[in-house]
Design an enzyme around this catalytic site. Structure first.
Site, PDB file in Angstrom:
ATOM      1  N   HIS A 104     -20.203  15.358 -36.771  1.00  0.00           N
ATOM      2  CA  HIS A 104     -19.145  16.313 -36.407  1.00  0.00           C
ATOM      3  C   HIS A 104     -19.559  16.926 -35.078  1.00  0.00           C
ATOM      4  O   HIS A 104     -20.531  17.688 -35.007  1.00  0.00           O
ATOM      5  CB  HIS A 104     -19.032  17.382 -37.490  1.00  0.00           C
ATOM      6  CG  HIS A 104     -17.817  18.259 -37.383  1.00  0.00           C
ATOM      7  ND1 HIS A 104     -17.627  19.150 -36.351  1.00  0.00           N
ATOM      8  CD2 HIS A 104     -16.733  18.389 -38.199  1.00  0.00           C
ATOM      9  CE1 HIS A 104     -16.481  19.797 -36.529  1.00  0.00           C
ATOM     10  NE2 HIS A 104     -15.922  19.344 -37.647  1.00  0.00           N
ATOM     11  N   THR A 164      23.133  -1.322  -3.182  1.00  0.00           N
ATOM     12  CA  THR A 164      23.328  -1.229  -4.625  1.00  0.00           C
ATOM     13  C   THR A 164      23.297  -2.634  -5.188  1.00  0.00           C
ATOM     14  O   THR A 164      23.841  -3.562  -4.572  1.00  0.00           O
ATOM     15  CB  THR A 164      24.668  -0.539  -4.978  1.00  0.00           C
ATOM     16  OG1 THR A 164      25.747  -1.278  -4.419  1.00  0.00           O
ATOM     17  CG2 THR A 164      24.710   0.888  -4.435  1.00  0.00           C
ATOM     18  N   HIS A 165      22.650  -2.802  -6.316  1.00  0.00           N
ATOM     19  CA  HIS A 165      22.454  -4.119  -6.925  1.00  0.00           C
ATOM     20  C   HIS A 165      21.693  -5.060  -5.990  1.00  0.00           C
ATOM     21  O   HIS A 165      21.811  -6.282  -6.084  1.00  0.00           O
ATOM     22  CB  HIS A 165      23.791  -4.760  -7.328  1.00  0.00           C
ATOM     23  CG  HIS A 165      24.651  -3.876  -8.177  1.00  0.00           C
ATOM     24  ND1 HIS A 165      24.461  -3.747  -9.538  1.00  0.00           N
ATOM     25  CD2 HIS A 165      25.677  -3.050  -7.858  1.00  0.00           C
ATOM     26  CE1 HIS A 165      25.355  -2.897 -10.029  1.00  0.00           C
ATOM     27  NE2 HIS A 165      26.097  -2.457  -9.027  1.00  0.00           N
ATOM     28  N   SER A 204      -6.831 -13.744  -0.640  1.00  0.00           N
ATOM     29  CA  SER A 204      -8.028 -14.572  -0.477  1.00  0.00           C
ATOM     30  C   SER A 204      -7.682 -15.949   0.064  1.00  0.00           C
ATOM     31  O   SER A 204      -8.527 -16.623   0.664  1.00  0.00           O
ATOM     32  CB  SER A 204      -8.752 -14.707  -1.824  1.00  0.00           C
ATOM     33  OG  SER A 204      -7.917 -15.384  -2.758  1.00  0.00           O
ATOM     34  N   LYS A 224      -1.221 -12.491   4.851  1.00  0.00           N
ATOM     35  CA  LYS A 224      -0.556 -11.598   3.895  1.00  0.00           C
ATOM     36  C   LYS A 224      -0.882 -10.117   4.124  1.00  0.00           C
ATOM     37  O   LYS A 224      -2.026  -9.744   4.374  1.00  0.00           O
ATOM     38  CB  LYS A 224      -0.951 -11.971   2.457  1.00  0.00           C
ATOM     39  CG  LYS A 224      -0.438 -13.314   1.977  1.00  0.00           C
ATOM     40  CD  LYS A 224       1.093 -13.357   1.928  1.00  0.00           C
ATOM     41  CE  LYS A 224       1.654 -12.534   0.806  1.00  0.00           C
ATOM     42  NZ  LYS A 224       1.277 -13.028  -0.539  1.00  0.00           N
ATOM     43  N   GLU A 249       2.204  -1.122  -5.564  1.00  0.00           N
ATOM     44  CA  GLU A 249       2.180  -1.860  -6.832  1.00  0.00           C
ATOM     45  C   GLU A 249       1.248  -1.198  -7.835  1.00  0.00           C
ATOM     46  O   GLU A 249       1.519  -1.170  -9.046  1.00  0.00           O
ATOM     47  CB  GLU A 249       1.756  -3.305  -6.576  1.00  0.00           C
ATOM     48  CG  GLU A 249       2.796  -4.110  -5.819  1.00  0.00           C
ATOM     49  CD  GLU A 249       2.292  -5.484  -5.391  1.00  0.00           C
ATOM     50  OE1 GLU A 249       3.129  -6.392  -5.252  1.00  0.00           O
ATOM     51  OE2 GLU A 249       1.073  -5.661  -5.206  1.00  0.00           O
TER      52      GLU A 249
END
Length: 422
Positions: A59, A131-132, A254, A259, A266
């Site tokens: 405890h 939109t969309h 890598s 990139k 993210e």
């Protein structure tokens, strides 16, 4: 957050609560002042000794109390007198959650400053609204930022309210009936520790407060995710209207040296999912068997510190993103003009309705000329040459309908309405 949620910090809060309880006993006349003074000076603990004792007690709170008592001496018998473990643990938790809210509110305010800066800088930077995922009508990037700012302010308000909700303590005993400690003693302790008193506790403070707090964090996380998701989309190669800061020598992939991935945004999106999951877990802990069971205790050791740390990290990470964000007005302008003046179709329809044409007929006129634009013809030219338009609108009126400045004339209202500027 580490300073609030480390095990050492948690035990220090426990000690504060235990000492405040002894002081309340002194005020009530049930503990000698000299004993309190000795306890206040000599009450110490070490995590190593607590661990040794816990091997026997199984405890953690009682191991902690025994460690305090053995360091105090004879007066140690007054420590933890008349209270149950969760009088200490829940009261300490209220302090820790309160302090965590303070950190998060400060973090969110710093993010708001950076978003407001962007909104002001780009109040008149035209950008296509979508939109969309499809081009809709022109907005400005500053307008988009003002929308983020407004939601963040609501989340700050929710944090402030949640702070009040969780900044409570209890010293009401084993089932909350004040069998040993009086309501006056409870008020004394909570006042000493900067907390309100839970008006009707059992062995614990009801977990609706804590579930609300984690739901507020989940909603905050959802708002941060919404901003991060938009930034991710705007960084797509074919859009490329903004870009996260990219340091010299930084690796995007890598395998692909070219990139530049939106990995910070993210990260924020991914962590928002954990906040939502933790909130769900806490909702499951609102219900208990009778005056208390142990189902909430185990998960709270995870969801409280983890959620506070995650929300803190997400706010700071998004602040860093926004602070270093590259914004490309030329790219925004190019994307906006990609479909020519087709995005002004609603203005054409409304003007025709105002001139006396039925809504259905006006819609058809705007739509048939829009269809020609999809086939490659200039929309503005098609509209100007349309006999039905010529019968209802002057050339000057048509020219006004395709004015970007006219379309964006009220953008400043949103910055004022959100409090970004007066």
């Amino acid at each position: 957050m580490n300073a609030i949620w480390s095990r050492e910090a948690k035990y220090e809060r426990w000690k504060e609560v235990e000492i405040a309880i002894v002081e309340a006993h002194v005020a009530a006349g049930s503990v000698p002042l000299a004993a309190f003074e000795e306890i206040e000076v000599r009450a110490t603990f070490t995590l190593e000794r607590c661990d040794e004792i816990e091997l026997e007690t199984r405890h953690d709170l009682m191991a902690f109390v025994r460690n305090l008592s053995e360091n105090i001496g004879e007066s140690g018998r007054f420590v933890h007198m008349g209270v149950t473990s969760y009088d200490v643990i829940d009261t300490a938790t209220g302090m820790m959650l309160r302090d965590s809210c303070d950190v998060l509110i400060e973090d969110a305010a710093k993010l708001a400053v950076e978003i407001a800066r962007l909104a002001i800088e780009h109040e008149h930077t035209p950008e296509i609204g979508r939109t969309h995922g499809i081009h809709a009508e022109p907005i400005t990037f500053g307008f988009k930022c003002a929308n983020w700012y407004a939601e963040l302010q609501r989340n700050i308000g929710r944090l402030e309210q949640a702070r009040e909700d969780v900044a409570v303590g209890k010293v009401s005993g084993a089932v909350g009936i004040h069998a040993i400690t009086s309501p006056d003693m409870e008020s004394f302790v909570c006042n000493r520790l900067g907390l309100a008193v839970d008006p009707a506790s059992t062995q614990i403070i009801n977990r609706d407060r804590h579930a609300n707090f984690l739901n507020v964090l989940a909603l905050l996380g959802a708002g941060l995710e919404r901003i991060a998701t938009e930034l991710r989309n705007l960084q797509r190669t074919e859009i490329l209207e903004v870009q996260e800061a990219f340091a010299q020598g930084q690796t995007g992939s890598s395998a692909m040296p070219h990139k530049r991935n939106p990995w910070n945004s993210e990260t924020v999106c991914g962590l928002a999912r954990i906040l939502r999951a933790n909130a769900h877990a806490m909702l499951e802990s609102v219900a208990t068997w009778h005056e208390r069971d142990l189902t909430s205790s185990s998960l709270e050791r995870i969801v409280f510190p983890d959620s506070c740390h995650l929300a803190d990290f997400m706010l700071r990470r998004l602040t860093t993103i926004v602070k270093g964000l590259g914004v490309f007005p030329d790219r925004m302008e190019r994307n906006l003009r990609q479909m020519g003046d087709l995005v002004f179709s609603e203005h054409v329809m409304i003007a025709l309705i105002d001139s006396g044409m039925s809504r259905e007929a006006a819609y058809k006129v705007a739509q048939r000329n829009a269809a020609k634009a999809w086939e490659g013809k200039d929309f503005k030219t098609s509209v100007a040459e349309d006999p039905d338009v010529q019968a209802h609108l002057s050339p000057e009126r048509v020219e006004e309908l395709f004015s970007l400045e006219h379309h964006l004339r009220h953008v400043g209202h949103t910055l004022v309405a959100t409090g970004i500027r007066s």
